[in-house]
Design a protein around this motif. Structure first.
Motif, short mmCIF file in Angstrom:
data_model
loop_
_atom_site.label_atom_id
_atom_site.label_comp_id
_atom_site.label_asym_id
_atom_site.label_seq_id
_atom_site.Cartn_x
_atom_site.Cartn_y
_atom_site.Cartn_z
N VAL A 168 42.24 22.38 11.48
CA VAL A 168 41.02 22.48 11.65
C VAL A 168 40.68 23.75 12.12
CG1 VAL A 168 40.54 19.91 12.00
CG2 VAL A 168 40.86 21.37 14.04
N ALA A 169 39.38 24.39 12.01
CA ALA A 169 39.16 25.64 12.18
C ALA A 169 38.96 25.90 13.86
CB ALA A 169 37.78 25.88 11.80
N TRP A 170 39.27 27.31 14.30
CA TRP A 170 39.30 27.52 15.71
C TRP A 170 37.83 27.11 16.28
CZ3 TRP A 170 43.01 28.43 19.25
CH2 TRP A 170 42.82 29.11 20.73
N PRO A 171 37.82 26.48 17.49
CA PRO A 171 36.31 25.97 17.75
C PRO A 171 35.62 27.39 18.38
CG PRO A 171 38.04 25.56 19.33
CD PRO A 171 38.82 25.79 18.23
N VAL A 172 34.49 27.37 18.13
CA VAL A 172 33.86 28.48 18.55
C VAL A 172 32.54 28.38 19.70
CG1 VAL A 172 33.96 30.01 16.47
CG2 VAL A 172 31.97 28.03 16.88
N GLY A 173 33.07 27.20 20.47
CA GLY A 173 32.30 26.70 21.51
C GLY A 173 31.47 25.28 21.67
N LEU A 174 31.63 24.74 20.48
CA LEU A 174 30.92 23.31 19.93
C LEU A 174 31.83 22.15 20.65
CD1 LEU A 174 29.43 23.75 16.49
CD2 LEU A 174 28.27 24.18 18.79
N PRO A 175 31.68 21.70 21.77
CA PRO A 175 32.42 20.53 22.13
C PRO A 175 32.37 19.23 21.21
CG PRO A 175 30.16 20.59 23.53
CD PRO A 175 30.32 21.63 22.47
N PRO A 277 45.26 16.58 22.23
CA PRO A 277 45.00 17.89 21.66
C PRO A 277 44.23 18.32 20.56
CG PRO A 277 47.46 17.30 22.34
CD PRO A 277 46.53 16.20 22.24
N GLY A 278 43.41 19.27 20.56
CA GLY A 278 42.53 19.70 19.46
C GLY A 278 41.09 19.21 19.97
N ASP A 279 40.92 18.41 21.05
CA ASP A 279 39.51 18.19 21.48
C ASP A 279 39.08 19.55 22.17
OD1 ASP A 279 39.87 15.38 20.60
OD2 ASP A 279 40.13 14.60 22.60
N VAL A 280 37.54 19.59 22.10
CA VAL A 280 36.85 20.57 22.66
C VAL A 280 36.21 19.82 23.79
CG1 VAL A 280 35.48 22.44 22.60
CG2 VAL A 280 37.11 21.99 20.68
N VAL A 281 36.30 19.88 24.97
CA VAL A 281 35.89 19.09 25.84
C VAL A 281 34.75 20.05 26.80
CG1 VAL A 281 36.09 17.98 28.19
CG2 VAL A 281 37.76 17.75 26.06
N ARG A 282 33.58 19.43 27.15
CA ARG A 282 32.64 20.19 27.65
C ARG A 282 32.72 19.35 29.30
NH1 ARG A 282 27.86 18.84 26.00
NH2 ARG A 282 27.65 17.11 27.33
N ILE A 283 32.62 20.08 30.43
CA ILE A 283 32.77 19.27 31.59
C ILE A 283 31.31 19.51 32.23
CG2 ILE A 283 33.77 19.39 34.09
CD1 ILE A 283 35.76 19.13 31.60
N ASP A 284 30.80 18.52 32.76
CA ASP A 284 29.24 18.12 33.35
C ASP A 284 29.53 17.79 34.66
OD1 ASP A 284 28.14 18.64 30.82
OD2 ASP A 284 28.24 16.51 30.15
N GLU A 285 28.38 18.34 35.37
CA GLU A 285 28.05 18.00 36.73
C GLU A 285 29.50 18.87 37.52
OE1 GLU A 285 25.87 16.32 37.95
OE2 GLU A 285 25.13 15.78 35.97
N THR A 286 29.56 20.05 37.39
CA THR A 286 30.42 20.91 37.78
C THR A 286 29.82 21.64 39.03
OG1 THR A 286 29.70 22.98 36.56
CG2 THR A 286 31.48 21.40 35.61
N THR A 287 30.72 22.00 39.88
CA THR A 287 30.13 22.85 41.11
C THR A 287 30.26 24.37 40.63
OG1 THR A 287 32.43 23.01 41.65
CG2 THR A 287 31.15 21.18 42.67
N SER A 288 30.79 24.81 39.62
CA SER A 288 30.41 26.13 39.11
C SER A 288 30.48 26.24 37.84
CB SER A 288 31.79 26.89 39.64
OG SER A 288 31.98 28.09 38.92
N ALA A 289 29.66 27.03 37.26
CA ALA A 289 29.40 27.20 35.57
C ALA A 289 30.72 27.74 34.88
CB ALA A 289 28.25 28.23 35.33
N ASP A 290 31.73 28.23 35.81
CA ASP A 290 32.89 28.63 34.95
C ASP A 290 33.68 27.55 34.74
OD1 ASP A 290 32.39 31.08 35.21
OD2 ASP A 290 33.21 31.36 37.41
N GLN A 291 33.62 26.33 35.33
CA GLN A 291 34.16 25.08 35.23
C GLN A 291 33.82 24.23 33.70
OE1 GLN A 291 33.42 23.22 38.92
NE2 GLN A 291 35.44 23.73 39.78
N ALA A 292 32.62 24.50 33.40
CA ALA A 292 31.88 23.68 32.39
C ALA A 292 32.75 23.88 31.02
CB ALA A 292 30.55 24.26 32.13
N GLY A 293 33.33 25.23 30.59
CA GLY A 293 33.85 25.43 29.30
C GLY A 293 33.04 25.85 28.42
N PRO A 294 33.09 25.25 27.09
CA PRO A 294 34.07 24.31 26.37
C PRO A 294 35.44 24.63 26.75
CG PRO A 294 33.03 25.19 25.05
CD PRO A 294 32.36 25.80 26.04
#
Length: 340
Positions: A168-175, A277-294
């Motif tokens: 599958v195509a390399w993800p461009v940010g869509l979780p 592996p291969g999933d694109v995961v977004r992290i919600d309710e983080t303490t820092s925007a850097d943790q959110a990903g995707p």
């Protein structure tokens, strides 16, 4: 609240549930091999043998998911019980060393031929590279060839839960999935790294379209859009690439991986069997925007045993190369030495 976890292991036509003592699953992108080790209690009849059909499903308490579909790789019997090791199509691809040349085929067709050699089923294959000639030499396994074609196509190769080879195509940010840091994780770490050396793909000097006769016409001109080599950049000749379109696609794939490796994640959470592996995961309710990903998951470990029900996720930043490298440079200029 206590979650009720469980495992269901199917070996040929026999199903094991309460007889399962533990499950440890190691999942990774190709050319790695997905491997699940299942321990079954002593006194339980396990007539399966190497090559038997097998699948493992885990339930973390909020719904089950198949972790692996494949065959028994090997089985150990002892006085303490049986240990069954299960692998999927990745192992079959890793065991095959092709010695063939494919002329005038697309990347999709080459991947299909390699899968056929390993008797592996295929799912979605999005390998956009065209090849005038692809030499599948036995110095590399079929799994390594598939992964190489995926890299040239700015894509990711993996085996899905149903045991099918996918590209599958390399993800461009869509979780594709969302998780909550405050509810599902027991630990979470991110880190920032300097970009690695830039290896720019250079084509073999063919001309015209890869599927046209003039693709075989030799040329002394390098087929690349990269700047000249210097201390931070090297040209990487690739005879498979015959057109500027395919060179640009491979260059985008190389840039994607180089940029993604600059920002990495490792997290431990309650058992999450649906993650692979291969999933694109977004992290919600983080303490820092850097943790959110995707985050693009590159390896996943599931473990279920008495007193243990965890999933360990390792991932890299998912997104466009320019955005990732630009963000890292901005963080460096802002005096941020790393991510917490």
């Amino acid at each position: 609240m206590t979650l009720t976890t469980s495992a269901t292991v199917t070996l040929d036509d026999l199903r094991y549930t309460v007889q399962v003592r533990s499950v440890a699953a190691e999942l990774t992108l190709l050319p790695g091999v997905n491997r699940v080790e299942v321990a079954i209690a002593a006194g339980v009849d396990v007539p399966a043998a190497a090559g038997s059909r097998a699948s493992v499903e885990l339930d973390g308490g909020d719904g089950g998911a198949v972790v692996v579909t494949g065959v028994v790789d090997h089985l150990e019997r002892a006085t303490t019980g049986a240990v069954v090791v299960i692998t999927d199509a990745g192992a079959a691809l890793a065991a095959a060393r092709p010695a063939e040349t494919y002329n005038g085929l697309t990347g999709v067709q080459v991947v299909g031929r390699l899968a056929d050699l390993a008797s592996a089923d295929t799912g979605l294959i999005a390998a956009l590279t065209q090849t005038a000639a692809y030499v599948a030499d036995p110095r590399r396994t079929a799994a390594e060839h598939v992964a190489a074609i995926a890299r040239r196509s700015d894509a990711v190769a993996a085996v899905d839960a149903d045991g099918r080879l996918t590209v599958v195509a390399w993800p461009v940010g869509l979780p594709t999935a969302a998780m909550r840091l405050d509810r599902e994780f027991t630990s979470f770490t991110t880190s920032a790294h300097q970009p690695g050396h830039d290896f720019a793909p250079v084509g073999a000097g063919g001309s015209g379209a890869a599927l046209a006769p003039d693709a075989w016409v030799p040329s002394t001109d390098a087929v690349t859009g990269a700047d000249d080599p210097d201390a931070s950049r090297s040209w990487s000749p690739d005879a498979v690439l015959r057109t500027r379109t395919d060179v640009d696609l491979a260059a985008r794939g190389a840039a994607s991986r180089r940029a993604a490796a600059t920002i990495r994640m490792r997290g431990t959470c309650w058992l999450q069997p649906a993650r692979r592996p291969g999933d694109v995961v977004r992290i919600d309710e983080t303490t820092s925007a850097d943790q959110a990903g995707p985050w693009l998951l590159v390896s996943v470990r599931h473990e279920l045993a008495p007193g243990v029900a965890t999933t360990v996720l390792e991932g890299v930043a998912a997104g466009a190369a320019d955005d990732l490298l630009g963000g890292l440079l901005g963080a460096a200029l802002g005096g941020v030495g790393g991510l917490l």
